[in-house]
Design a protein around this motif. Structure first.
Motif, PDB file in Angstrom:
ATOM      1  N   GLY A 409       0.812  -1.208   0.000  1.00 41.94           N
ATOM      2  CA  GLY A 409       0.000   0.000   0.000  1.00 41.94           C
ATOM      3  C   GLY A 409       0.845   1.258   0.000  1.00 41.94           C
ATOM      4  N   THR A 410       1.913   1.251   0.773  1.00 47.07           N
ATOM      5  CA  THR A 410       2.820   2.406   0.806  1.00 47.07           C
ATOM      6  C   THR A 410       3.494   2.597  -0.538  1.00 47.07           C
ATOM      7  OG1 THR A 410       3.217   2.028   3.177  1.00 47.07           O
ATOM      8  CG2 THR A 410       4.805   3.415   1.980  1.00 47.07           C
ATOM      9  N   TRP A 411       4.001   1.492  -1.122  1.00 44.41           N
ATOM     10  CA  TRP A 411       4.679   1.557  -2.429  1.00 44.41           C
ATOM     11  C   TRP A 411       3.708   1.985  -3.520  1.00 44.41           C
ATOM     12  CZ3 TRP A 411       3.929  -1.506  -6.876  1.00 44.41           C
ATOM     13  CH2 TRP A 411       4.920  -1.405  -7.851  1.00 44.41           C
ATOM     14  N   LEU A 412       2.468   1.512  -3.466  1.00 44.09           N
ATOM     15  CA  LEU A 412       1.473   1.870  -4.468  1.00 44.09           C
ATOM     16  C   LEU A 412       1.205   3.366  -4.456  1.00 44.09           C
ATOM     17  CD1 LEU A 412      -0.701   0.906  -6.536  1.00 44.09           C
ATOM     18  CD2 LEU A 412      -2.285   0.779  -4.615  1.00 44.09           C
ATOM     19  N   ALA A 413       1.089   3.958  -3.269  1.00 43.27           N
ATOM     20  CA  ALA A 413       0.823   5.386  -3.173  1.00 43.27           C
ATOM     21  C   ALA A 413       1.963   6.216  -3.748  1.00 43.27           C
ATOM     22  CB  ALA A 413       0.578   5.773  -1.713  1.00 43.27           C
ATOM     23  N   GLU A 414       3.188   5.720  -3.639  1.00 40.60           N
ATOM     24  CA  GLU A 414       4.344   6.439  -4.177  1.00 40.60           C
ATOM     25  C   GLU A 414       4.509   6.210  -5.674  1.00 40.60           C
ATOM     26  OE1 GLU A 414       7.548   4.900  -1.917  1.00 40.60           O
ATOM     27  OE2 GLU A 414       7.042   6.004  -0.071  1.00 40.60           O
ATOM     28  N   THR A 415       4.217   4.986  -6.127  1.00 37.08           N
ATOM     29  CA  THR A 415       4.470   4.615  -7.521  1.00 37.08           C
ATOM     30  C   THR A 415       3.339   5.021  -8.444  1.00 37.08           C
ATOM     31  OG1 THR A 415       5.742   2.712  -6.736  1.00 37.08           O
ATOM     32  CG2 THR A 415       5.041   2.689  -9.045  1.00 37.08           C
ATOM     33  N   ALA A 416       2.105   4.802  -8.018  1.00 33.58           N
ATOM     34  CA  ALA A 416       0.938   5.091  -8.852  1.00 33.58           C
ATOM     35  C   ALA A 416      -0.117   5.801  -8.014  1.00 33.58           C
ATOM     36  CB  ALA A 416       0.381   3.803  -9.444  1.00 33.58           C
ATOM     37  N   PRO A 417       0.061   7.092  -7.744  1.00 35.65           N
ATOM     38  CA  PRO A 417      -0.882   7.809  -6.880  1.00 35.65           C
ATOM     39  C   PRO A 417      -2.327   7.749  -7.376  1.00 35.65           C
ATOM     40  CG  PRO A 417       1.097   9.117  -7.266  1.00 35.65           C
ATOM     41  CD  PRO A 417       1.172   7.946  -8.181  1.00 35.65           C
ATOM     42  N   ALA A 418      -2.525   7.805  -8.698  1.00 36.61           N
ATOM     43  CA  ALA A 418      -3.889   7.775  -9.229  1.00 36.61           C
ATOM     44  C   ALA A 418      -4.560   6.431  -8.961  1.00 36.61           C
ATOM     45  CB  ALA A 418      -3.876   8.065 -10.732  1.00 36.61           C
ATOM     46  N   VAL A 419      -3.788   5.360  -9.089  1.00 37.13           N
ATOM     47  CA  VAL A 419      -4.337   4.031  -8.815  1.00 37.13           C
ATOM     48  C   VAL A 419      -4.634   3.891  -7.330  1.00 37.13           C
ATOM     49  CG1 VAL A 419      -3.897   1.553  -8.971  1.00 37.13           C
ATOM     50  CG2 VAL A 419      -3.103   3.071 -10.779  1.00 37.13           C
ATOM     51  N   ALA A 420      -3.726   4.375  -6.489  1.00 24.91           N
ATOM     52  CA  ALA A 420      -3.938   4.290  -5.042  1.00 24.91           C
ATOM     53  C   ALA A 420      -5.140   5.123  -4.613  1.00 24.91           C
ATOM     54  CB  ALA A 420      -2.685   4.752  -4.309  1.00 24.91           C
ATOM     55  N   ALA A 421      -5.336   6.287  -5.251  1.00 28.49           N
ATOM     56  CA  ALA A 421      -6.448   7.151  -4.866  1.00 28.49           C
ATOM     57  C   ALA A 421      -7.794   6.504  -5.181  1.00 28.49           C
ATOM     58  CB  ALA A 421      -6.332   8.493  -5.585  1.00 28.49           C
ATOM     59  N   ALA A 422      -7.829   5.656  -6.217  1.00 29.22           N
ATOM     60  CA  ALA A 422      -9.087   4.990  -6.587  1.00 29.22           C
ATOM     61  C   ALA A 422      -9.368   3.773  -5.730  1.00 29.22           C
ATOM     62  CB  ALA A 422      -9.039   4.588  -8.064  1.00 29.22           C
ATOM     63  N   ALA A 423      -8.390   3.356  -4.927  1.00 23.75           N
ATOM     64  CA  ALA A 423      -8.565   2.171  -4.087  1.00 23.75           C
ATOM     65  C   ALA A 423      -9.010   2.577  -2.695  1.00 23.75           C
ATOM     66  CB  ALA A 423      -7.258   1.380  -4.023  1.00 23.75           C
ATOM     67  N   GLY A 424      -9.367   1.586  -1.892  1.00 30.83           N
ATOM     68  CA  GLY A 424      -9.736   1.882  -0.517  1.00 30.83           C
ATOM     69  C   GLY A 424     -10.972   1.124  -0.079  1.00 30.83           C
ATOM     70  N   PRO A 425     -11.252   1.167   1.216  1.00 33.75           N
ATOM     71  CA  PRO A 425     -12.337   0.358   1.789  1.00 33.75           C
ATOM     72  C   PRO A 425     -13.715   1.008   1.731  1.00 33.75           C
ATOM     73  CG  PRO A 425     -11.147   1.468   3.514  1.00 33.75           C
ATOM     74  CD  PRO A 425     -10.454   1.840   2.235  1.00 33.75           C
ATOM     75  N   ASP A 426     -13.863   2.106   0.962  1.00 33.48           N
ATOM     76  CA  ASP A 426     -15.145   2.814   0.964  1.00 33.48           C
ATOM     77  C   ASP A 426     -16.169   2.209   0.007  1.00 33.48           C
ATOM     78  OD1 ASP A 426     -14.118   4.587   2.791  1.00 33.48           O
ATOM     79  OD2 ASP A 426     -13.384   5.962   1.250  1.00 33.48           O
ATOM     80  N   SER A 427     -15.769   1.262  -0.821  1.00 31.40           N
ATOM     81  CA  SER A 427     -16.696   0.722  -1.816  1.00 31.40           C
ATOM     82  C   SER A 427     -16.748  -0.788  -1.720  1.00 31.40           C
ATOM     83  CB  SER A 427     -16.274   1.149  -3.223  1.00 31.40           C
ATOM     84  OG  SER A 427     -14.922   0.798  -3.462  1.00 31.40           O
ATOM     85  N   LEU A 428     -16.983  -1.307  -0.526  1.00 29.38           N
ATOM     86  CA  LEU A 428     -17.016  -2.747  -0.308  1.00 29.38           C
ATOM     87  C   LEU A 428     -18.367  -3.367  -0.643  1.00 29.38           C
ATOM     88  CD1 LEU A 428     -15.135  -2.930   3.110  1.00 29.38           C
ATOM     89  CD2 LEU A 428     -14.231  -3.495   0.865  1.00 29.38           C
ATOM     90  N   ASP A 429     -19.399  -2.545  -0.854  1.00 27.84           N
ATOM     91  CA  ASP A 429     -20.723  -3.078  -1.139  1.00 27.84           C
ATOM     92  C   ASP A 429     -20.712  -3.861  -2.443  1.00 27.84           C
ATOM     93  OD1 ASP A 429     -21.559  -1.793   1.095  1.00 27.84           O
ATOM     94  OD2 ASP A 429     -22.367  -0.049   0.046  1.00 27.84           O
ATOM     95  N   GLY A 430     -21.373  -4.995  -2.424  1.00 30.05           N
ATOM     96  CA  GLY A 430     -21.503  -5.787  -3.641  1.00 30.05           C
ATOM     97  C   GLY A 430     -20.416  -6.812  -3.839  1.00 30.05           C
ATOM     98  N   LEU A 431     -19.368  -6.811  -3.022  1.00 31.92           N
ATOM     99  CA  LEU A 431     -18.316  -7.811  -3.167  1.00 31.92           C
ATOM    100  C   LEU A 431     -18.822  -9.161  -2.657  1.00 31.92           C
ATOM    101  CD1 LEU A 431     -15.050  -5.990  -2.056  1.00 31.92           C
ATOM    102  CD2 LEU A 431     -15.915  -6.382  -4.359  1.00 31.92           C
ATOM    103  N   PRO A 432     -18.337 -10.245  -3.244  1.00 31.98           N
ATOM    104  CA  PRO A 432     -18.746 -11.565  -2.745  1.00 31.98           C
ATOM    105  C   PRO A 432     -18.397 -11.725  -1.273  1.00 31.98           C
ATOM    106  CG  PRO A 432     -17.599 -11.751  -4.842  1.00 31.98           C
ATOM    107  CD  PRO A 432     -17.440 -10.347  -4.401  1.00 31.98           C
ATOM    108  N   THR A 433     -19.254 -12.393  -0.517  1.00 33.91           N
ATOM    109  CA  THR A 433     -18.991 -12.579   0.911  1.00 33.91           C
ATOM    110  C   THR A 433     -17.930 -13.630   1.152  1.00 33.91           C
ATOM    111  OG1 THR A 433     -20.806 -14.176   0.986  1.00 33.91           O
ATOM    112  CG2 THR A 433     -21.316 -11.888   1.552  1.00 33.91           C
ATOM    113  N   ARG A 434     -17.728 -14.507   0.170  1.00 32.48           N
ATOM    114  CA  ARG A 434     -16.698 -15.545   0.304  1.00 32.48           C
ATOM    115  C   ARG A 434     -15.802 -15.482  -0.919  1.00 32.48           C
ATOM    116  NH1 ARG A 434     -18.718 -21.360   1.946  1.00 32.48           N
ATOM    117  NH2 ARG A 434     -16.466 -21.500   2.214  1.00 32.48           N
ATOM    118  N   PHE A 435     -14.508 -15.483  -0.679  1.00 33.33           N
ATOM    119  CA  PHE A 435     -13.542 -15.396  -1.757  1.00 33.33           C
ATOM    120  C   PHE A 435     -12.915 -16.761  -1.993  1.00 33.33           C
ATOM    121  CE2 PHE A 435     -13.606 -11.383   0.562  1.00 33.33           C
ATOM    122  CZ  PHE A 435     -14.050 -10.540  -0.434  1.00 33.33           C
TER     123      PHE A 435
END
Length: 450
Positions: A409-435
């Motif tokens: 996560g730290t490396w992602l924020a430094e290497t690809a800030p735009a990709v890191a900014a689109a990620a995160g735990p705010d959009s967990l709705d709709g994900l399968p309950t079992r992986f």
């Protein structure tokens, strides 16, 4: 490069023999080796109405006298496209053998299917009886490319031999296979339409520009379109079963390299989501080199994935909603990243044998894990280097899964800030309950992290 003067040119068309000489002359200095009989040697067949040169299909024309010709300008365009291709002989893709080897002895009039043809050629050369039936001295080429000159054969300990080609050539041949499929599909559609409107007894021939007759006019093909996230959020298990999905995938360009037509749907094996349509080359490049189910080698092709092309690949991996919302990667990719990037400073080095002062990393990186990503408290990644002179199997580090995910996560924020900014735990709705875990979770940790 000086261009060879081609004799017997009439109205922009040249006979096949002259086209062979022109193609060979124009591509003499190309990084990709070409064949000297691209138009007159199998599997090229002028009667099919086209000849493949690299990723381009050159139409063939038959005059009333029976002689086959091709437009000179198309040969020159194909040669110019091939000359522009850069090839790294060290960046290899395995092309066989795989399970389900092709059966049958005759493939001359079938579509390209270049992987099958290569395996058959090599099998014939290894069998004296079949080699005796082989056309003696005929060039080995596919789409005008002399693949035998760049084929690499490897034989591992107690394993069968494998064959490899440079990635640039694999992409060219994939493009040729796609072009041919489009050509044949358009020709079939045209014939079906003509059969519905013309009398059955009428022999159809399209006039050429100079009044001669051609049995196979140039058939324009629709170029693949750019992928724009149309399959985002779809589950691979559902989408892969839909009728016609293969044809739909072939209508896109590869979403990663954006230079070759797509051939397969890349998907996340842990969360089950489709990432994007990709070409065979990119699909091979991103796939971890599994030794066992929980043990992978970190091959050289991971260098551009985590360095020069990191942003493109991170954006591609995060097309999976599961990986994007977790701000992580599938366990095999995270393990490879940890071994290649996070433990880079711990890897042994040796002096360059050519006398340079620079030191090079030695051995081959390997990473294994215990547990699964569904039990992050007990999941442990072990990074080792094999075949190192200072220690044949040397353990570099043991990294807990949570620590690896935090580092990423730290490396992602430094290497690809735009990709890191689109990620995160705010959009967990709709994900399968079992992986789907890479390794079965037998502990009682549950989804402690996820």
């Amino acid at each position: 490069m000086a261009k060879r003067v081609t004799p017997c040119r009439t109205g922009g068309l040249i006979p096949l023999g002259a086209a062979d000489a022109l193609w060979a002359g124009l591509t003499t200095d190309s990084a990709v080796p070409t064949a000297s009989a691209a138009f007159t040697s199998s599997p090229a067949d002028a009667r099919a109405g086209y000849v493949l040169l690299g990723g381009r299909a050159v139409a063939t024309v038959q005059a009333s006298g029976g002689q086959w010709s091709v437009p000179e300008i198309e040969v020159r365009r194909a040669a110019a496209e091939l000359d522009a291709v850069e090839m790294d002989r060290r960046d290899l893709v395995r092309v066989g053998p795989f399970r389900g080897a092709p059966q049958g002895d005759h493939m001359e009039r079938q579509p390209l299917r270049w992987r099958r043809r290569i395996i058959r050629e090599l099998q014939e050369l290894g069998d004296p009886e079949r080699a005796a039936r082989h056309d003696g001295g005929r060039p080995y080429h596919l789409a005008g490319i002399d693949w035998r000159r760049i084929l690499v054969e490897r034989t591992g300990d107690r394993t069968a031999r494998t064959w490899w080609l440079p990635r640039a050539v694999v992409r060219l041949l994939d493009a040729a296979e796609h072009t041919e499929a489009q050509w044949l599909r358009a020709a079939r559609t045209r014939q079906e339409g003509a059969a519905a409107t013309d009398p059955p007894s009428r022999h159809r021939q399209a006039p050429a520009a100079d009044g001669r007759q051609t049995t196979s006019p140039h058939c324009p093909t629709t170029p693949p379109r750019a992928y724009d996230g149309e399959l985002q959020g779809h589950l691979y298990s559902v989408l892969s079963r839909k009728p016609g999905i293969s044809r739909k995938v072939a209508g896109w360009m590869c979403a990663v390299c954006r230079t070759a037509p797509a051939a397969v749907l890349d998907h996340c094996h842990e969360h089950g989501y489709v990432r994007a349509p990709v070409c065979h080359s990119c699909n091979t490049q991103e796939r971890p080199d599994h030794l066992y189910r929980n043990d992978i080698r970190v091959a050289d092709h991971y260098t551009p994935l985590f360095h020069t092309h990191a942003v493109d690949w991170l954006r591609h991996w995060h097309r999976c909603p599961g990986c994007r919302t977790r701000t992580t990667l599938p366990l095999p990719h995270l393990a490879a990243w940890t071994a290649h990037t996070a433990c880079r400073s711990q890897r042994p080095t040796h002096r360059d044998p050519r006398g340079s002062r620079a030191r090079k990393p030695c051995g081959v990186l390997r990473v294994s894990w215990t547990g699964s990503q569904n039990a992050p408290r007990s999941c442990l990644l072990t990074v080792a280097v094999d075949f190192c002179p200072s220690g044949e199997h040397r353990v570099l580090a043991r990294v807990p899964y949570r620590e690896a995910a935090h580092r990423f996560g730290t490396w992602l924020a430094e290497t690809a800030p735009a990709v890191a900014a689109a990620a995160g735990p705010d959009s967990l709705d709709g994900l399968p309950t079992r992986f789907r875990p890479v390794v079965a979770d037998t502990s009682s940790e549950g989804l402690a992290l996820f």
